[in-house]
Design a protein around this motif. Structure first.
Motif, PDB file in Angstrom:
ATOM      1  N   LEU A  18     -28.108  11.837 -30.494  1.00  0.00           N
ATOM      2  CA  LEU A  18     -27.171  12.753 -31.155  1.00  0.00           C
ATOM      3  C   LEU A  18     -25.747  12.207 -31.099  1.00  0.00           C
ATOM      4  CD1 LEU A  18     -26.708  15.469 -32.570  1.00  0.00           C
ATOM      5  CD2 LEU A  18     -26.374  16.469 -30.300  1.00  0.00           C
ATOM      6  N   VAL A  19     -25.323  11.741 -29.947  1.00  0.00           N
ATOM      7  CA  VAL A  19     -23.971  11.192 -29.792  1.00  0.00           C
ATOM      8  C   VAL A  19     -23.784   9.994 -30.724  1.00  0.00           C
ATOM      9  CG1 VAL A  19     -22.442   9.966 -28.190  1.00  0.00           C
ATOM     10  CG2 VAL A  19     -23.599  12.063 -27.460  1.00  0.00           C
ATOM     11  N   ALA A  20     -24.775   9.126 -30.800  1.00  0.00           N
ATOM     12  CA  ALA A  20     -24.673   7.954 -31.675  1.00  0.00           C
ATOM     13  C   ALA A  20     -24.526   8.376 -33.132  1.00  0.00           C
ATOM     14  CB  ALA A  20     -25.894   7.057 -31.498  1.00  0.00           C
ATOM     15  N   ALA A  21     -25.280   9.379 -33.556  1.00  0.00           N
ATOM     16  CA  ALA A  21     -25.192   9.848 -34.944  1.00  0.00           C
ATOM     17  C   ALA A  21     -23.821  10.458 -35.221  1.00  0.00           C
ATOM     18  CB  ALA A  21     -26.299  10.868 -35.226  1.00  0.00           C
ATOM     19  N   MET A  22     -23.301  11.232 -34.275  1.00  0.00           N
ATOM     20  CA  MET A  22     -21.993  11.857 -34.485  1.00  0.00           C
ATOM     21  C   MET A  22     -20.863  10.839 -34.456  1.00  0.00           C
ATOM     22  SD  MET A  22     -22.315  15.497 -32.556  1.00  0.00           S
ATOM     23  CE  MET A  22     -23.353  16.786 -33.238  1.00  0.00           C
TER      24      MET A  22
ATOM     25  N   ALA B 120     -15.740  15.342 -30.976  1.00  0.00           N
ATOM     26  CA  ALA B 120     -15.742  15.900 -29.616  1.00  0.00           C
ATOM     27  C   ALA B 120     -16.406  17.276 -29.587  1.00  0.00           C
ATOM     28  CB  ALA B 120     -14.312  15.980 -29.080  1.00  0.00           C
ATOM     29  N   TRP B 121     -16.046  18.142 -30.538  1.00  0.00           N
ATOM     30  CA  TRP B 121     -16.667  19.463 -30.606  1.00  0.00           C
ATOM     31  C   TRP B 121     -18.170  19.333 -30.845  1.00  0.00           C
ATOM     32  CZ3 TRP B 121     -15.221  24.010 -29.013  1.00  0.00           C
ATOM     33  CH2 TRP B 121     -13.866  24.284 -28.855  1.00  0.00           C
ATOM     34  N   GLY B 122     -18.543  18.471 -31.762  1.00  0.00           N
ATOM     35  CA  GLY B 122     -19.960  18.288 -32.077  1.00  0.00           C
ATOM     36  C   GLY B 122     -20.748  17.773 -30.886  1.00  0.00           C
TER      37      GLY B 122
ATOM     38  N   VAL C 198     -32.319  17.598 -32.316  1.00  0.00           N
ATOM     39  CA  VAL C 198     -31.219  16.648 -32.520  1.00  0.00           C
ATOM     40  C   VAL C 198     -30.858  16.570 -34.004  1.00  0.00           C
ATOM     41  CG1 VAL C 198     -30.598  14.188 -32.422  1.00  0.00           C
ATOM     42  CG2 VAL C 198     -31.671  15.288 -30.440  1.00  0.00           C
ATOM     43  N   LEU C 199     -31.870  16.467 -34.852  1.00  0.00           N
ATOM     44  CA  LEU C 199     -31.628  16.376 -36.296  1.00  0.00           C
ATOM     45  C   LEU C 199     -30.952  17.640 -36.826  1.00  0.00           C
ATOM     46  CD1 LEU C 199     -31.956  14.876 -38.989  1.00  0.00           C
ATOM     47  CD2 LEU C 199     -34.227  15.933 -39.174  1.00  0.00           C
ATOM     48  N   VAL C 200     -31.450  18.807 -36.442  1.00  0.00           N
ATOM     49  CA  VAL C 200     -30.881  20.074 -36.926  1.00  0.00           C
ATOM     50  C   VAL C 200     -29.435  20.231 -36.448  1.00  0.00           C
ATOM     51  CG1 VAL C 200     -31.046  22.589 -36.703  1.00  0.00           C
ATOM     52  CG2 VAL C 200     -33.085  21.246 -37.238  1.00  0.00           C
ATOM     53  N   VAL C 201     -29.182  19.931 -35.187  1.00  0.00           N
ATOM     54  CA  VAL C 201     -27.815  20.038 -34.659  1.00  0.00           C
ATOM     55  C   VAL C 201     -26.899  19.093 -35.432  1.00  0.00           C
ATOM     56  CG1 VAL C 201     -26.342  19.544 -32.652  1.00  0.00           C
ATOM     57  CG2 VAL C 201     -28.456  20.852 -32.362  1.00  0.00           C
ATOM     58  N   TRP C 202     -27.343  17.881 -35.668  1.00  0.00           N
ATOM     59  CA  TRP C 202     -26.539  16.901 -36.396  1.00  0.00           C
ATOM     60  C   TRP C 202     -26.284  17.361 -37.831  1.00  0.00           C
ATOM     61  CZ3 TRP C 202     -27.936  12.836 -40.057  1.00  0.00           C
ATOM     62  CH2 TRP C 202     -26.888  11.956 -40.319  1.00  0.00           C
TER      63      TRP C 202
ATOM     64  N   TRP D 223     -23.808  20.189 -37.812  1.00  0.00           N
ATOM     65  CA  TRP D 223     -22.485  19.628 -37.521  1.00  0.00           C
ATOM     66  C   TRP D 223     -21.914  18.932 -38.754  1.00  0.00           C
ATOM     67  CZ3 TRP D 223     -21.124  14.370 -37.341  1.00  0.00           C
ATOM     68  CH2 TRP D 223     -19.830  14.108 -36.876  1.00  0.00           C
ATOM     69  N   MET D 224     -22.723  18.163 -39.460  1.00  0.00           N
ATOM     70  CA  MET D 224     -22.255  17.489 -40.682  1.00  0.00           C
ATOM     71  C   MET D 224     -21.804  18.510 -41.717  1.00  0.00           C
ATOM     72  SD  MET D 224     -24.525  14.073 -41.434  1.00  0.00           S
ATOM     73  CE  MET D 224     -25.533  14.965 -42.528  1.00  0.00           C
ATOM     74  N   ARG D 225     -22.495  19.620 -41.793  1.00  0.00           N
ATOM     75  CA  ARG D 225     -22.118  20.677 -42.732  1.00  0.00           C
ATOM     76  C   ARG D 225     -20.733  21.234 -42.390  1.00  0.00           C
ATOM     77  NH1 ARG D 225     -25.886  25.861 -44.253  1.00  0.00           N
ATOM     78  NH2 ARG D 225     -24.531  26.626 -45.890  1.00  0.00           N
ATOM     79  N   VAL D 226     -20.485  21.458 -41.108  1.00  0.00           N
ATOM     80  CA  VAL D 226     -19.169  21.933 -40.671  1.00  0.00           C
ATOM     81  C   VAL D 226     -18.104  20.881 -40.979  1.00  0.00           C
ATOM     82  CG1 VAL D 226     -17.784  22.566 -38.644  1.00  0.00           C
ATOM     83  CG2 VAL D 226     -20.109  23.467 -38.919  1.00  0.00           C
ATOM     84  N   VAL D 227     -18.407  19.624 -40.718  1.00  0.00           N
ATOM     85  CA  VAL D 227     -17.467  18.534 -41.003  1.00  0.00           C
ATOM     86  C   VAL D 227     -17.156  18.491 -42.498  1.00  0.00           C
ATOM     87  CG1 VAL D 227     -17.214  16.015 -41.069  1.00  0.00           C
ATOM     88  CG2 VAL D 227     -18.053  17.132 -38.995  1.00  0.00           C
ATOM     89  N   ALA D 228     -18.167  18.620 -43.337  1.00  0.00           N
ATOM     90  CA  ALA D 228     -17.957  18.592 -44.786  1.00  0.00           C
ATOM     91  C   ALA D 228     -17.081  19.756 -45.240  1.00  0.00           C
ATOM     92  CB  ALA D 228     -19.301  18.620 -45.513  1.00  0.00           C
ATOM     93  N   ARG D 229     -17.299  20.933 -44.678  1.00  0.00           N
ATOM     94  CA  ARG D 229     -16.473  22.097 -45.026  1.00  0.00           C
ATOM     95  C   ARG D 229     -15.025  21.865 -44.616  1.00  0.00           C
ATOM     96  NH1 ARG D 229     -20.264  27.036 -43.124  1.00  0.00           N
ATOM     97  NH2 ARG D 229     -21.636  27.063 -44.922  1.00  0.00           N
TER      98      ARG D 229
END
Length: 169
Positions: free
Chosen positions: A82-86, A97-99, A145-149, A152-158
């Motif tokens: 997860l950390v690597a993906a973020m 950091a939040w993610g 891990v996939l769902v959390v990522w 998180w990507m959705r929040v980042v995109a918003r």
């Protein structure tokens, strides 16, 4: 996309390499695994007061059945993925950091459910335990891990869309 993939692989290789070092195992991974065992014992104790934990082992004093939380079952490796993906995904360091913080909590919560459920499944049926341990929970942890990522990507995109909006004069 190719850049993301290369960074993702490089960060994973680095973090897995560091995680495998004996001083890191002794200072971080082994104590963390003991914490996972103790936290699991606290949850199991709500349903089975005979549970005990010592080191990385969770055991029923009544039946003698126990599970040992080994590398790969302590949530560390899933957190590394997860950390690597973020870290590989383009976003602000604040969002990363939040993610990572919230993602760590989510992965560890699901891993706690994993250990507790395997403890009870193992006392009920060892064949089902083997299947759940080797296949079902491995897939569910990676799905977590996939769902959390993805969330998180959705929040980042918003956030990026909100930052890109022009300000009216």
């Amino acid at each position: 996309m190719f850049r993301f993939f290369l960074i993702f692989l490089a960060v994973q290789a680095t973090l897995f390499g560091v995680e495998m070092l004996q001083p890191v195992q002794q200072a971080i991974v082994d104590p963390w695994t003991g914490i996972v065992a103790k936290a699991s014992a606290i949850v199991v104790h709500l349903f089975d007061p005979s549970v005990i934990s010592y080191g990385r082992v969770l055991q029923s004093a009544q039946t003698g059945f126990g599970v040992s939380i080994e590398p790969g079952c302590n949530g560390v490796e899933a957190t590394i993925v997860l950390v690597a993906a973020m870290l590989a995904f383009p976003s602000s360091w604040k969002m990363k950091a939040w993610g990572i913080g919230l993602g760590f909590i989510a992965v560890q919560f699901v891993n706690l459910l994993r250990v507790v459920s395997l403890f009870f499944i193992g006392q009920w049926n060892l064949e089902v335990f083997e299947f759940a341990h080797l296949y079902m929970w491995q897939a569910l942890i990676m799905l977590d891990v996939l769902v959390v990522w993805l969330l998180w990507m959705r929040v980042v995109a918003r956030q990026d869309r909100g930052a890109a909006k022009p300000v009216a004069a």
